[in-house]
Design a protein around this motif. Structure first.
Motif, PDB file in Angstrom:
ATOM      1  N   ASP A  33       0.810  -1.212   0.000  1.00 20.98           N
ATOM      2  CA  ASP A  33       0.000   0.000   0.000  1.00 20.98           C
ATOM      3  C   ASP A  33       0.847   1.268   0.000  1.00 20.98           C
ATOM      4  O   ASP A  33       0.438   2.290   0.524  1.00 20.98           O
ATOM      5  N   ALA A  34       2.035   1.176  -0.600  1.00 15.02           N
ATOM      6  CA  ALA A  34       2.881   2.361  -0.757  1.00 15.02           C
ATOM      7  C   ALA A  34       2.134   3.382  -1.603  1.00 15.02           C
ATOM      8  O   ALA A  34       1.333   3.029  -2.469  1.00 15.02           O
ATOM      9  N   GLY A  35       2.376   4.659  -1.372  1.00 20.54           N
ATOM     10  CA  GLY A  35       1.627   5.748  -1.967  1.00 20.54           C
ATOM     11  C   GLY A  35       1.351   5.637  -3.445  1.00 20.54           C
ATOM     12  O   GLY A  35       0.194   5.616  -3.873  1.00 20.54           O
ATOM     13  N   GLU A  36       2.375   5.590  -4.279  1.00 18.18           N
ATOM     14  CA  GLU A  36       2.168   5.550  -5.727  1.00 18.18           C
ATOM     15  C   GLU A  36       1.515   4.247  -6.170  1.00 18.18           C
ATOM     16  O   GLU A  36       0.702   4.231  -7.083  1.00 18.18           O
ATOM     17  N   PHE A  37       1.864   3.153  -5.512  1.00 20.36           N
ATOM     18  CA  PHE A  37       1.266   1.868  -5.865  1.00 20.36           C
ATOM     19  C   PHE A  37      -0.224   1.874  -5.538  1.00 20.36           C
ATOM     20  O   PHE A  37      -1.053   1.409  -6.314  1.00 20.36           O
ATOM     21  N   ALA A  38      -0.580   2.418  -4.383  1.00 25.02           N
ATOM     22  CA  ALA A  38      -1.988   2.492  -3.983  1.00 25.02           C
ATOM     23  C   ALA A  38      -2.783   3.334  -4.973  1.00 25.02           C
ATOM     24  O   ALA A  38      -3.888   2.958  -5.364  1.00 25.02           O
ATOM     25  N   LYS A  39      -2.218   4.462  -5.413  1.00 27.56           N
ATOM     26  CA  LYS A  39      -2.898   5.323  -6.392  1.00 27.56           C
ATOM     27  C   LYS A  39      -3.103   4.584  -7.712  1.00 27.56           C
ATOM     28  O   LYS A  39      -4.136   4.722  -8.358  1.00 27.56           O
ATOM     29  N   THR A  40      -2.106   3.806  -8.103  1.00 21.49           N
ATOM     30  CA  THR A  40      -2.201   3.040  -9.352  1.00 21.49           C
ATOM     31  C   THR A  40      -3.350   2.052  -9.286  1.00 21.49           C
ATOM     32  O   THR A  40      -4.165   1.961 -10.199  1.00 21.49           O
ATOM     33  N   VAL A  41      -3.434   1.310  -8.192  1.00 24.10           N
ATOM     34  CA  VAL A  41      -4.483   0.297  -8.048  1.00 24.10           C
ATOM     35  C   VAL A  41      -5.856   0.964  -7.942  1.00 24.10           C
ATOM     36  O   VAL A  41      -6.818   0.497  -8.546  1.00 24.10           O
ATOM     37  N   GLU A  42      -5.935   2.078  -7.209  1.00 20.57           N
ATOM     38  CA  GLU A  42      -7.219   2.772  -7.069  1.00 20.57           C
ATOM     39  C   GLU A  42      -7.721   3.296  -8.415  1.00 20.57           C
ATOM     40  O   GLU A  42      -8.915   3.325  -8.665  1.00 20.57           O
ATOM     41  N   GLY A  43      -6.814   3.703  -9.290  1.00 15.22           N
ATOM     42  CA  GLY A  43      -7.204   4.224 -10.592  1.00 15.22           C
ATOM     43  C   GLY A  43      -7.451   3.171 -11.647  1.00 15.22           C
ATOM     44  O   GLY A  43      -7.949   3.463 -12.735  1.00 15.22           O
TER      45      GLY A  43
END
Length: 77
Positions: A33-43
């Protein structure tokens, strides 16, 4: 020349699609759930379910413990 995806989430979806994931499939993503990874999955349109990677979370907690208590505390755990 292949078409480039405009975002990390679009690249993830493109990768999943190229590897046989249909738009109605459910994809589970395991990560810390690292920041950029979390944003990628959410998008992402295809990655719908996330599971936290407890191994990497535990590694982060061990690093925090070492920074507070030092390396000597490892022999007790």
């Amino acid at each position: 020349m292949h078409e480039e995806a405009t975002s990390a989430a679009a690249r993830l979806d493109q990768f999943l699609s190229q590897n046989g994931v249909a738009s109605d499939d459910r994809v589970t993503v395991i990560g810390d759930d690292a920041g950029e990874f979390a944003k990628t999955v959410e998008g992402s349109q295809l990655a719908r379910c996330r599971i936290l990677d407890w191994f990497h979370i535990a590694m982060k907690l061990q690093a925090a413990r070492r920074s507070v208590f030092g390396h000597r505390s490892e022999s007790r755990f």
